[in-house]
Design a protein around this motif. Structure first.
Motif, PDB file in Angstrom:
ATOM      1  N   LEU A  47      29.686  94.334  43.998  1.00  0.00           N
ATOM      2  CA  LEU A  47      30.906  93.533  44.161  1.00  0.00           C
ATOM      3  C   LEU A  47      32.095  94.461  44.012  1.00  0.00           C
ATOM      4  CD1 LEU A  47      29.966  90.710  41.645  1.00  0.00           C
ATOM      5  CD2 LEU A  47      30.003  90.428  44.113  1.00  0.00           C
ATOM      6  N   PHE A  48      33.108  94.280  44.837  1.00  0.00           N
ATOM      7  CA  PHE A  48      34.321  95.058  44.645  1.00  0.00           C
ATOM      8  C   PHE A  48      35.544  94.258  45.086  1.00  0.00           C
ATOM      9  CE2 PHE A  48      32.571  96.213  48.765  1.00  0.00           C
ATOM     10  CZ  PHE A  48      33.661  96.211  49.623  1.00  0.00           C
ATOM     11  N   VAL A  49      36.711  94.734  44.644  1.00  0.00           N
ATOM     12  CA  VAL A  49      37.968  94.049  44.933  1.00  0.00           C
ATOM     13  C   VAL A  49      38.720  94.831  46.005  1.00  0.00           C
ATOM     14  CG1 VAL A  49      40.199  93.314  43.996  1.00  0.00           C
ATOM     15  CG2 VAL A  49      38.128  93.063  42.627  1.00  0.00           C
ATOM     16  N   LYS A  50      39.095  94.116  47.050  1.00  0.00           N
ATOM     17  CA  LYS A  50      39.796  94.736  48.168  1.00  0.00           C
ATOM     18  C   LYS A  50      41.201  94.152  48.260  1.00  0.00           C
ATOM     19  CE  LYS A  50      38.850  95.501  53.069  1.00  0.00           C
ATOM     20  NZ  LYS A  50      37.944  95.151  54.161  1.00  0.00           N
ATOM     21  N   VAL A  51      42.177  94.983  48.541  1.00  0.00           N
ATOM     22  CA  VAL A  51      43.553  94.506  48.737  1.00  0.00           C
ATOM     23  C   VAL A  51      44.092  95.107  50.033  1.00  0.00           C
ATOM     24  CG1 VAL A  51      44.120  94.104  46.293  1.00  0.00           C
ATOM     25  CG2 VAL A  51      44.456  96.375  47.277  1.00  0.00           C
ATOM     26  N   SER A  52      45.167  94.500  50.552  1.00  0.00           N
ATOM     27  CA  SER A  52      45.708  94.989  51.827  1.00  0.00           C
ATOM     28  C   SER A  52      46.327  96.377  51.664  1.00  0.00           C
ATOM     29  CB  SER A  52      46.716  93.994  52.393  1.00  0.00           C
ATOM     30  OG  SER A  52      47.636  93.623  51.400  1.00  0.00           O
ATOM     31  N   ASN A  53      46.901  96.620  50.474  1.00  0.00           N
ATOM     32  CA  ASN A  53      47.488  97.939  50.236  1.00  0.00           C
ATOM     33  C   ASN A  53      47.591  98.128  48.727  1.00  0.00           C
ATOM     34  OD1 ASN A  53      49.004 100.251  50.058  1.00  0.00           O
ATOM     35  ND2 ASN A  53      50.485  99.658  51.649  1.00  0.00           N
ATOM     36  N   SER A  54      46.796  99.017  48.199  1.00  0.00           N
ATOM     37  CA  SER A  54      46.717  99.131  46.736  1.00  0.00           C
ATOM     38  C   SER A  54      47.998  99.698  46.131  1.00  0.00           C
ATOM     39  CB  SER A  54      45.511  99.967  46.330  1.00  0.00           C
ATOM     40  OG  SER A  54      45.672 101.285  46.798  1.00  0.00           O
ATOM     41  N   SER A  55      48.844 100.330  46.958  1.00  0.00           N
ATOM     42  CA  SER A  55      50.108 100.826  46.392  1.00  0.00           C
ATOM     43  C   SER A  55      51.106  99.692  46.161  1.00  0.00           C
ATOM     44  CB  SER A  55      50.703 101.912  47.281  1.00  0.00           C
ATOM     45  OG  SER A  55      50.870 101.439  48.584  1.00  0.00           O
ATOM     46  N   LYS A  56      50.798  98.485  46.645  1.00  0.00           N
ATOM     47  CA  LYS A  56      51.649  97.314  46.398  1.00  0.00           C
ATOM     48  C   LYS A  56      51.257  96.574  45.121  1.00  0.00           C
ATOM     49  CE  LYS A  56      53.577  97.958  50.379  1.00  0.00           C
ATOM     50  NZ  LYS A  56      54.367  97.348  51.365  1.00  0.00           N
TER      51      LYS A  56
END
Ligand SMILES: *[C@@H]1O[C@H](CO)[C@@H](O)[C@H](O)[C@H]1NC(C)=O
Ligand SMILES: *[C@@H]1O[C@H](CO)[C@@H](O)[C@H](O)[C@H]1NC(C)=O
Length: 230
Positions: free
Chosen positions: A205-214
């Motif tokens: 399982l992992f967490v994905k975001v559109s842009n981790s710098s945000k």
């Protein structure tokens, strides 16, 4: 029963050898005797109850102290182990559980978030590797993640599953999508995701975001990721 208001026949004095007692007095005496017997009975019952209760409490206490002694021995391990500075009774979770947080030294990938192993995270019967929680025991898990972010566009946050049953792409389990306000063109918000899933051994399982710098990272506990077997 008396018929027509006459007393029943058997109450008529049968000529006993002792002097007959006036009926009112004997009635009062009989009543007093009955009350005494009743009182005696009630007191006996109460005392019996107290004795039984005391017995139960004693037995329960013996049972509990016996139990805790044996369990602390099991956790402490063999007697020849050197004594540690930690308390002798360590409470272990009854099922697999993980709760991860962000951290100062954590470097996120562009889309996949990483989690801190420095903060001594709660991680029991699950592994952590390269951003992913690895399932060791098959079962139903509640999976959750929360992130804080600040964006001027669309922000995506999802929890993804990589499983051997589907080779290749990961499967999104949970997803939120937030759009920034068109007028101010700025968005500071949070996203919380949570749900129950049937997971197999070696699932990741992992967490994905559109842009981790945000992702906003003022406090480590602003961004979290966890799962526990239900
Ligand atoms: C860690 O995961 C990322 C993304 O899935 C991947 O690109 C990278 O090669 C992995 N690193 C290692 C050491 O497995
Ligand atoms: C991610 O955010 C950073 C900083 O705001 C920006 O420079 C970069 O272009 C963004 N990347 C994408 C893929 O949107």
């Amino acid at each position: 029963m008396a018929e027509g208001g006459y007393p029943p026949v058997y109450t008529v004095d049968s000529g006993t050898p002792w002097p007959p007692v006036p009926p009112r007095l004997s009635k009062v005496r009989r009543r007093a005797g009955a009350a005494q017997t009743l009182l005696f009975l009630l007191v006996s019952v109460a005392l019996c109850g107290m004795a039984i209760e005391a017995c139960f409490i004693y037995r329960l206490y013996q049972h509990e102290s016996g139990n805790s002694a044996s369990s602390s021995k099991v956790i402490a391990g063999e007697d020849d182990n050197p004594p540690t500075t930690r308390p002798s009774v360590i409470i272990l979770p009854s099922k697999p559980v993980a709760h991860l947080t962000d951290g100062q030294n954590v470097v996120h990938e562009k889309h996949i978030m990483a989690w801190s192993m420095d903060a001594d995270p709660l991680l029991y019967e699950m592994d952590y590797k390269n951003g992913s929680l690895l399932i060791q025991k098959e079962g139903f898990y509640y999976v959750y993640s929360k992130v804080s972010f600040s964006d001027t566009d669309v922000f995506y946050h999802s929890v993804e599953l990589k499983t051997k049953l589907y080779v290749g792409k990961s499967i999104p389990l949970l997803m939120s999508r937030k759009y920034s306000d068109k007028i101010s063109n700025k968005m500071r918000s949070n996203s919380y995701l949570g749900g129950v899933f049937h997971l197999h051994k070696d699932d990741a399982l992992f967490v994905k975001v559109s842009n981790s710098s945000k992702v906003r990272r003022y406090k480590s506990f602003e961004n979290i990721f966890g799962a526990y077997m239900i």
